[in-house]
Design a protein around this motif. Sequence first.
Motif, PDB file in Angstrom:
ATOM      1  N   GLY A  39       0.797  -1.216   0.000  1.00 43.69           N
ATOM      2  CA  GLY A  39       0.000   0.000   0.000  1.00 43.69           C
ATOM      3  C   GLY A  39       0.830   1.267   0.000  1.00 43.69           C
ATOM      4  O   GLY A  39       1.965   1.310  -0.473  1.00 43.69           O
ATOM      5  N   LYS A  92      -9.230  -1.957   3.274  1.00 42.94           N
ATOM      6  CA  LYS A  92      -8.301  -2.208   2.175  1.00 42.94           C
ATOM      7  C   LYS A  92      -9.091  -2.831   1.029  1.00 42.94           C
ATOM      8  O   LYS A  92      -9.831  -3.797   1.247  1.00 42.94           O
ATOM      9  CB  LYS A  92      -7.184  -3.160   2.610  1.00 42.94           C
ATOM     10  CG  LYS A  92      -6.283  -2.595   3.697  1.00 42.94           C
ATOM     11  CD  LYS A  92      -5.248  -3.630   4.126  1.00 42.94           C
ATOM     12  CE  LYS A  92      -4.331  -3.061   5.201  1.00 42.94           C
ATOM     13  NZ  LYS A  92      -3.440  -2.019   4.668  1.00 42.94           N
ATOM     14  N   LEU A 123      -3.714  -5.934  -3.391  1.00 38.79           N
ATOM     15  CA  LEU A 123      -4.108  -4.635  -2.846  1.00 38.79           C
ATOM     16  C   LEU A 123      -4.149  -3.572  -3.933  1.00 38.79           C
ATOM     17  O   LEU A 123      -3.224  -3.437  -4.738  1.00 38.79           O
ATOM     18  CB  LEU A 123      -3.133  -4.212  -1.752  1.00 38.79           C
ATOM     19  CG  LEU A 123      -3.397  -2.850  -1.093  1.00 38.79           C
ATOM     20  CD1 LEU A 123      -4.717  -2.868  -0.346  1.00 38.79           C
ATOM     21  CD2 LEU A 123      -2.255  -2.482  -0.158  1.00 38.79           C
ATOM     22  N   GLU A 134      -6.470   1.925  -0.199  1.00 41.49           N
ATOM     23  CA  GLU A 134      -6.784   1.754   1.220  1.00 41.49           C
ATOM     24  C   GLU A 134      -7.102   3.086   1.856  1.00 41.49           C
ATOM     25  O   GLU A 134      -6.808   4.145   1.307  1.00 41.49           O
ATOM     26  CB  GLU A 134      -5.588   1.119   1.936  1.00 41.49           C
ATOM     27  CG  GLU A 134      -4.351   1.999   1.894  1.00 41.49           C
ATOM     28  CD  GLU A 134      -3.062   1.252   2.170  1.00 41.49           C
ATOM     29  OE1 GLU A 134      -3.122   0.213   2.825  1.00 41.49           O
ATOM     30  OE2 GLU A 134      -2.006   1.722   1.714  1.00 41.49           O
ATOM     31  N   SER A 178      -8.811   4.878   5.956  1.00 39.62           N
ATOM     32  CA  SER A 178      -9.317   4.624   7.297  1.00 39.62           C
ATOM     33  C   SER A 178     -10.186   5.766   7.762  1.00 39.62           C
ATOM     34  O   SER A 178     -10.115   6.884   7.259  1.00 39.62           O
ATOM     35  CB  SER A 178      -8.156   4.409   8.284  1.00 39.62           C
ATOM     36  OG  SER A 178      -7.398   5.596   8.426  1.00 39.62           O
ATOM     37  N   LEU A 182     -10.865   5.926   0.255  1.00 35.31           N
ATOM     38  CA  LEU A 182      -9.750   5.056  -0.123  1.00 35.31           C
ATOM     39  C   LEU A 182      -8.810   5.730  -1.117  1.00 35.31           C
ATOM     40  O   LEU A 182      -7.901   5.085  -1.634  1.00 35.31           O
ATOM     41  CB  LEU A 182     -10.280   3.744  -0.718  1.00 35.31           C
ATOM     42  CG  LEU A 182     -11.280   2.955   0.137  1.00 35.31           C
ATOM     43  CD1 LEU A 182     -11.609   1.621  -0.527  1.00 35.31           C
ATOM     44  CD2 LEU A 182     -10.751   2.734   1.537  1.00 35.31           C
ATOM     45  N   ASP A 220      -3.913  -1.133  11.386  1.00 35.42           N
ATOM     46  CA  ASP A 220      -3.047  -1.298  10.219  1.00 35.42           C
ATOM     47  C   ASP A 220      -1.674  -0.793  10.640  1.00 35.42           C
ATOM     48  O   ASP A 220      -1.293   0.337  10.355  1.00 35.42           O
ATOM     49  CB  ASP A 220      -3.597  -0.503   9.034  1.00 35.42           C
ATOM     50  CG  ASP A 220      -2.800  -0.708   7.753  1.00 35.42           C
ATOM     51  OD1 ASP A 220      -1.903  -1.580   7.746  1.00 35.42           O
ATOM     52  OD2 ASP A 220      -3.059  -0.003   6.759  1.00 35.42           O
TER      53      ASP A 220
END
Length: 508
Positions: A361, A423, A435, A438, A440, A457, A478
């Motif tokens: 990521g 993710k 991936l 991502e 949060s 994201l 994470d």
Amino acid sequence: MRDGVTLSGDVYRPSEGEPRSTVLIRTPYCKDDPAHANTWINVLRAVECGWVVVVQDVRGRFRSEGQFVPFVNEADDGVDTIQWVREQPWSDGNVGMAGGSYVGISQWLAAARNPEGLIGIVPAVTADDVHSGWLYEDDNVVLGFLAHWVSILLASSGMDEESRPRIAALERNVAEGRIRTFHQLVEEAGEFAPYLQDWRDRSRSLVDPELAGRVAVPALVIGGWFDIFLRGTVASFVRRKAAGTQNPHDRLLVGPWAHGLMGGWFPTRFFGPASSFDSLDPTALQLGWLEEVRDGLNQSEYPVRVFAMGADEWRGFSSWPPESAERVHLRLHPSTIEHPTPSMAARTASLLDSPVPTIGGRTFFPGYKVGANSGPRLLEALHARNDVHAFVSEPLDDDIEILGTVTCRLKVTAAGPTPVVVKLATLDSTGAPELLCEGSSYSRTGAGNAESISVDLGSTAVRVAKGMRLCAYVATSDFPRLEDGPRTSLNVCADEGPVLELDVLRLG
């Protein structure tokens, strides 16, 4: 500078001839290091093309006087340096700025003052907003990046022999879980970097979060799909349109790159030779754009140019997201790859043992120059954890390209306040989860009350083939990408299911 402090810079220029336009590079990473001076523009080649290049150590770094406090002095010092350049006999009065990361945000800070003679900026892999672009992802501290960056700054700041081992241990202590929170980082490094506490207490006031919208000069914004500053990079380009300050010369260029890794080559994925930043001839690209701005030309057909992963081709658009893209709402369903839900006691025990590990990521850890941790990694390891929920789409009916911002909306219940990490991966015919992007957010309700969460994201550009699926992993940590703050058991309301909001072009 206006307060009497002297900053040191190297001037590269043709030995004779008429006054020339100047590229200014202001760096905290040592002007004497050829690797840093030439990272974005080849200095001697620029001189051969008729430009002057000034590479300057920012205040308090290496050969420059004063005290280094990140972000605080870059606006005034940048303006004063531009004025100094314009006063030199070798200058024709036109100054452009270039460079990436901190060198990039220093451009936004100076440009916000709209100094006379500044014709354009080329901020690369950076953001214009310190709070949400550098230090936080929503309300979650990006701890791994901060620990690594601070250790880099401190290691090169002439520390005494007694202090060096403590600084060298910073990153190791994060990687091995002894430093998990921003508070612990401040305790460990605050005496060497007193500005750390300011980043928590005053991060919203260090830099105007609407800075890019106040910049009048044109900007060529460069970013990477796996760069730590991607969200801030794209936001700095997009918010200029919303603020009414967008310039006809504004450009956005984004490739399959991570911070410090611009080759398009990761340990598990190579996007082809055209994906390399070098394949675009960066020096010619940037100097050519600055010349267009200076001379009042406009030779670019598309202001937005992005690399579509999967297709492994460059795409040109008139805006971002592309006007031709359709905003699609894609509902996800509980995945059969997810293990049976454990008892609350078992789940809690797992949560207390260790946070969910960062896998690929948008990361910036040691080894970043070879992509040791960043990029499109496979996420099978998450399947073994009982604190990670997985949700998948139905197989796609058509080939599509996701071109734009990606948002995940979901309803959760939690025992207490906790981060909510999402993710997004693509699943090929074998079910291998790679991936893609991502982000949060944070759940505050607690006490088992349902709460709707929207998780940004970031942006991406990727072709997803017919029959493939999209998979969203949901967790409460994470680490070490994010601070391992308070986390608790989290349940995702599966009856409604998470919804992905995507900008999509259908290819049939």
